[in-house]
Design a protein around this motif. Sequence first.
Motif, PDB file in Angstrom:
ATOM      1  N   UNK A  93       0.795  -1.222   0.000  1.00  0.00           N
ATOM      2  CA  UNK A  93       0.000   0.000   0.000  1.00  0.00           C
ATOM      3  C   UNK A  93       0.823   1.264   0.000  1.00  0.00           C
ATOM      4  N   UNK A  94       2.133   1.118  -0.182  1.00  0.00           N
ATOM      5  CA  UNK A  94       3.014   2.284  -0.198  1.00  0.00           C
ATOM      6  C   UNK A  94       3.134   2.810  -1.629  1.00  0.00           C
ATOM      7  N   UNK A  95       3.033   4.131  -1.840  1.00  0.00           N
ATOM      8  CA  UNK A  95       3.156   4.686  -3.192  1.00  0.00           C
ATOM      9  C   UNK A  95       4.525   4.371  -3.792  1.00  0.00           C
ATOM     10  N   UNK A  96       4.520   3.807  -4.982  1.00  0.00           N
ATOM     11  CA  UNK A  96       5.779   3.468  -5.647  1.00  0.00           C
ATOM     12  C   UNK A  96       6.019   4.328  -6.885  1.00  0.00           C
ATOM     13  N   UNK A  97       4.943   4.688  -7.563  1.00  0.00           N
ATOM     14  CA  UNK A  97       5.047   5.545  -8.744  1.00  0.00           C
ATOM     15  C   UNK A  97       3.954   6.620  -8.684  1.00  0.00           C
ATOM     16  N   UNK A  98       4.239   7.733  -9.336  1.00  0.00           N
ATOM     17  CA  UNK A  98       3.258   8.794  -9.467  1.00  0.00           C
ATOM     18  C   UNK A  98       3.077   9.080 -10.956  1.00  0.00           C
ATOM     19  N   UNK A  99       1.884   8.825 -11.461  1.00  0.00           N
ATOM     20  CA  UNK A  99       1.583   9.080 -12.868  1.00  0.00           C
ATOM     21  C   UNK A  99       0.906  10.445 -12.975  1.00  0.00           C
ATOM     22  N   UNK A 100       1.532  11.346 -13.719  1.00  0.00           N
ATOM     23  CA  UNK A 100       1.011  12.714 -13.862  1.00  0.00           C
ATOM     24  C   UNK A 100       0.569  12.967 -15.301  1.00  0.00           C
ATOM     25  N   UNK A 101      -0.670  13.367 -15.440  1.00  0.00           N
ATOM     26  CA  UNK A 101      -1.222  13.722 -16.753  1.00  0.00           C
ATOM     27  C   UNK A 101      -1.259  15.240 -16.845  1.00  0.00           C
ATOM     28  N   UNK A 102      -0.542  15.783 -17.813  1.00  0.00           N
ATOM     29  CA  UNK A 102      -0.475  17.231 -18.010  1.00  0.00           C
ATOM     30  C   UNK A 102      -1.161  17.579 -19.329  1.00  0.00           C
ATOM     31  N   UNK A 103      -2.300  18.225 -19.240  1.00  0.00           N
ATOM     32  CA  UNK A 103      -3.074  18.585 -20.428  1.00  0.00           C
ATOM     33  C   UNK A 103      -2.866  20.053 -20.756  1.00  0.00           C
TER      34      UNK A 103
END
Length: 206
Positions: A93-103
């Motif tokens: 349950x630990x954050x491993x990746x952060x996916x960022x969508x930039x529009x």
Amino acid sequence: MPNSSSQLELLRSVADGIAALFFPNAEVVIHDLSTNKIAYLANNLSKRKPGDDAGLEGVELDGGANVTGPYEKLNWDGKKMRSVSIAARDEQGKPSYLLCINLSTAMFEDARNALDMFLSVTRLQPQPQELFKDDWQEKINTFLHDWLRRENAALGALSREQKRRLVSDLYHQGAFKAKSAADYIANVLSMGRATVYKHLRELKQE
């Protein structure tokens, strides 16, 4: 839950899909939270590259929401972007990746500005009274839509009785004095010409 390698592979496919769907206006960046580096970048709009510092020092995601945003940010060229960040967690349950969508919203802002300029009332001149003083079509249109607002009705959903009442009200406003008014009203109301003329005969006999 997938391991780190398969998780990154899945996120890369998601990033490619989002970038393809919203091309050329969306950039998708995957940040590796274990290294604080950019792990992948689809449709590069921000002039960064994999391996660059992610700039996420001090960001606490352990107890936070999985989705952050949308929020606004400024790109290198001064154009605005609207962004959403999505945390991907490991088996613990630990954050491993952060996916960022930039529009990039520049195209939409340009379109809005163009529409605002095109539709600006300051560019309109008053309607020339002498040229259009006998514009019976516009007078019918004005009365018709005022009538629809009063009745809280939609033009395409009028019942037979509503159409009959509308023809009657138009008749009493003198709308049928113009030579082609009956045909015009029949077309606008999606009525047969014979039906309109039938109503007119009945009204004249009252």
